[in-house]
Design an enzyme around this catalytic site. Structure first.
Site, PDB file in Angstrom:
ATOM      1  N   THR A  70       0.832  -1.204   0.000  1.00  0.00           N
ATOM      2  CA  THR A  70       0.000   0.000   0.000  1.00  0.00           C
ATOM      3  C   THR A  70       0.866   1.254   0.000  1.00  0.00           C
ATOM      4  O   THR A  70       0.645   2.191  -0.774  1.00  0.00           O
ATOM      5  CB  THR A  70      -0.939  -0.006   1.228  1.00  0.00           C
ATOM      6  OG1 THR A  70      -1.763  -1.174   1.146  1.00  0.00           O
ATOM      7  CG2 THR A  70      -1.811   1.229   1.282  1.00  0.00           C
ATOM      8  N   ALA A 198       6.066  -8.015   1.082  1.00  0.00           N
ATOM      9  CA  ALA A 198       6.697  -9.242   1.582  1.00  0.00           C
ATOM     10  C   ALA A 198       5.687 -10.313   1.977  1.00  0.00           C
ATOM     11  O   ALA A 198       5.921 -11.507   1.777  1.00  0.00           O
ATOM     12  CB  ALA A 198       7.592  -8.909   2.779  1.00  0.00           C
ATOM     13  N   CYS A 323     -10.065  -7.230   0.880  1.00  0.00           N
ATOM     14  CA  CYS A 323     -10.319  -5.847   1.241  1.00  0.00           C
ATOM     15  C   CYS A 323     -11.801  -5.508   1.196  1.00  0.00           C
ATOM     16  O   CYS A 323     -12.237  -4.566   1.825  1.00  0.00           O
ATOM     17  CB  CYS A 323      -9.568  -4.903   0.314  1.00  0.00           C
ATOM     18  SG  CYS A 323      -7.812  -5.204   0.330  1.00  0.00           S
TER      19      CYS A 323
HETATM   20  C1  PLP Z   1      -2.384  -6.026  -5.894  1.00  0.00           C
HETATM   21  C2  PLP Z   1      -2.161  -5.551  -4.502  1.00  0.00           C
HETATM   22  N1  PLP Z   1      -1.592  -4.358  -4.290  1.00  0.00           N
HETATM   23  C3  PLP Z   1      -1.359  -3.879  -3.067  1.00  0.00           C
HETATM   24  C4  PLP Z   1      -1.710  -4.598  -1.951  1.00  0.00           C
HETATM   25  C5  PLP Z   1      -1.430  -4.031  -0.605  1.00  0.00           C
HETATM   26  O1  PLP Z   1      -0.291  -4.633  -0.033  1.00  0.00           O
HETATM   27  P1  PLP Z   1      -0.039  -4.542   1.557  1.00  0.00           P
HETATM   28  O2  PLP Z   1      -1.007  -5.487   2.195  1.00  0.00           O
HETATM   29  O3  PLP Z   1       1.388  -4.978   1.729  1.00  0.00           O
HETATM   30  O4  PLP Z   1      -0.238  -3.135   1.953  1.00  0.00           O
HETATM   31  C6  PLP Z   1      -2.315  -5.847  -2.105  1.00  0.00           C
HETATM   32  C7  PLP Z   1      -2.769  -6.619  -0.933  1.00  0.00           C
HETATM   33  O5  PLP Z   1      -3.825  -7.210  -0.920  1.00  0.00           O
HETATM   34  C8  PLP Z   1      -2.542  -6.347  -3.421  1.00  0.00           C
HETATM   35  O6  PLP Z   1      -3.119  -7.525  -3.630  1.00  0.00           O
END
Ligand code: PLP
Length: 391
Positions: A70, A198, A323
């Site tokens: 994110t 990660a 999400c």
């Molecule tokens: C395509 C994609 N981008 C970004 C994210 C966000 O990653 P993080 O959970 O490390 O913030 C996710 C997590 O579900 C994802 O699937």
């Protein structure tokens, strides 16, 4: 218990945990300190940076550690927009990006940024030609994800990067779901910015990285000390970074084998689900898409009820994407694919990963079919009762 939600997060591999422990215990130094403890921590961070870079064909100095995917997406977008002028500007993206990209852009629209959200075809794919057609004189960034987290469709990122080259527009891709599953090479993909996380590759949560092509200038999101080349202030999360490095190392060494194994497991699961329940429909692009993702629709049922019933049987899956779980609205990805709402409401995502077995696929397919048939009976009884409140 059968875990089929590896797109949401993955188990920490024992090798990763073992690499991290010393940095949670005795090697607690701050990497910016000029003494032995500090040097040991700095060496560990730089060794991890090399491993992350090696997974995506980058140079170590092109990797900036972040708190996850994110933040990497935010840094790519906000950092580019901030560095390329104080007002206005235009960004091209797709309608099926992760919320880390979409909600960031929606927020920036309120401050004067113009954004084009490109539609996708029925498989969830966007064309390089449609990206080019959307460009404007003031376009500063194109952000197109590499692999989709809900349906697994892989976008023609290399082709888009090739047509953007030489136009002075930065190109970002979110490779959070593709790294460690298929080959991700920043040179071949022609990207300037690429996001990683990660915890999607058997590493720890709360750490990720943004690849920034050498020579590309973006503004920091988090200002503070001069850590991470001045692009991301704050003392580094040393143990998590070490774990991320180890996870990247394992992913790189095992990539060819892992990719094939995941595809075989996922195809096995789909075959068995179809044998047990013919009325299922498959979304996205299971042939050309990511090897570990399966998006299945059971028309007329509610995804949340399927997820809960499977959970009671010890099987973990997601409704659409993690999400959006808990909310009843249709996922933006399924809506963009043009899937009728009756099918979209009954869509679940199954994602395989490290530790899954063929026997688990057999059992999951059997239990899933049983759950679907039971929910269909309940639905038909409710319909027959005509909403008289009998059930
Ligand atoms: C395509 C994609 N981008 C970004 C994210 C966000 O990653 P993080 O959970 O490390 O913030 C996710 C997590 O579900 C994802 O699937």
């Amino acid at each position: 218990m059968i875990y089929l939600d590896h797109c949401a997060t993955t188990p920490l591999r024992p090798e990763v945990w073992e690499a991290m422990v010393p940095y949670l215990r005795d090697r607690f130094g701050n990497p910016s300190s000029a003494h032995a403890w500090g040097r040991a921590a700095r060496e560990a961070v730089e060794a991890a940076r090399e491993k992350v870079a090696a997974l995506i064909g980058a140079a170590p100095d092109e990797i900036v550690f972040t708190s996850g995917g994110t933040e990497a997406d935010n840094l790519a977008i906000r950092g580019t927009v901030a560095a390329r002028g104080s007002r206005g500007g235009h960004v091209v993206t797709t309608a099926i990006e992760h919320h880390a990209v979409l909600n960031t852009l929606r927020g920036l629209e309120k401050t004067g940024l113009a954004v084009t959200y490109l539609p996708v075809d029925a498989r969830g794919s966007v064309s390089a030609a449609s990206v080019v057609a959307a460009l404007r004189d003031d376009t500063v960034l194109v952000s197109v994800m590499h692999g989709n987290n809900e349906i697994g469709t892989v976008q023609p990122v290399a082709e888009i990067g090739a047509v953007l080259r030489g136009r002075g527009i930065l190109f970002h891709t979110d490779a959070v779901q593709t790294a460690g599953k298929v080959v991700v090479d920043v040179g071949a993909l022609n990207v300037d910015l690429l996001s990683l996380s990660a915890h999607k590759i058997n590493g720890p949560k709360g750490v990720g990285a943004l690849y920034i092509r050498r020579g590309v200038e973006i503004s920091p999101l988090i200002t503070g000390g001069h850590q991470e080349g001045g692009v991301r202030g704050g003392t580094e999360n040393v143990a998590a970074i070490v774990g991320f490095g180890r996870a990247c190392d394992l992913a790189r060494q095992e990539l060819a084998q892992r990719s094939g194994e995941l595809r075989a497991l996922r195809d096995h699961l789909l075959r068995r689900v179809r044998e047990e329940y013919a009325g299922v429909s498959v979304n996205g692009d299971p042939v050309g898409g990511l090897p570990h993702v399966l998006s299945l629709s059971f028309g007329g049922l509610k995804a949340q009820e399927i997820v809960s019933a499977l959970d009671q049987e010890g099987i973990a899956v997601s409704a659409g994407s993690a999400c959006t779980s808990g909310r009843t609205e249709i996922s933006h990805v399924l809506a963009a694919l043009g899937i009728p709402s009756r099918d979209a409401m009954g869509t679940i995502r199954l994602s395989v990963g490290w530790g899954n077995t063929g026997e688990e696929m057999d059992k999951a397919a059997r239990v899933l079919a049983g759950v679907i048939k039971k929910l269909e009976v309940l639905r038909d009884l409710e319909a027959a009762a005509g909403g008289r409140g009998c059930f």
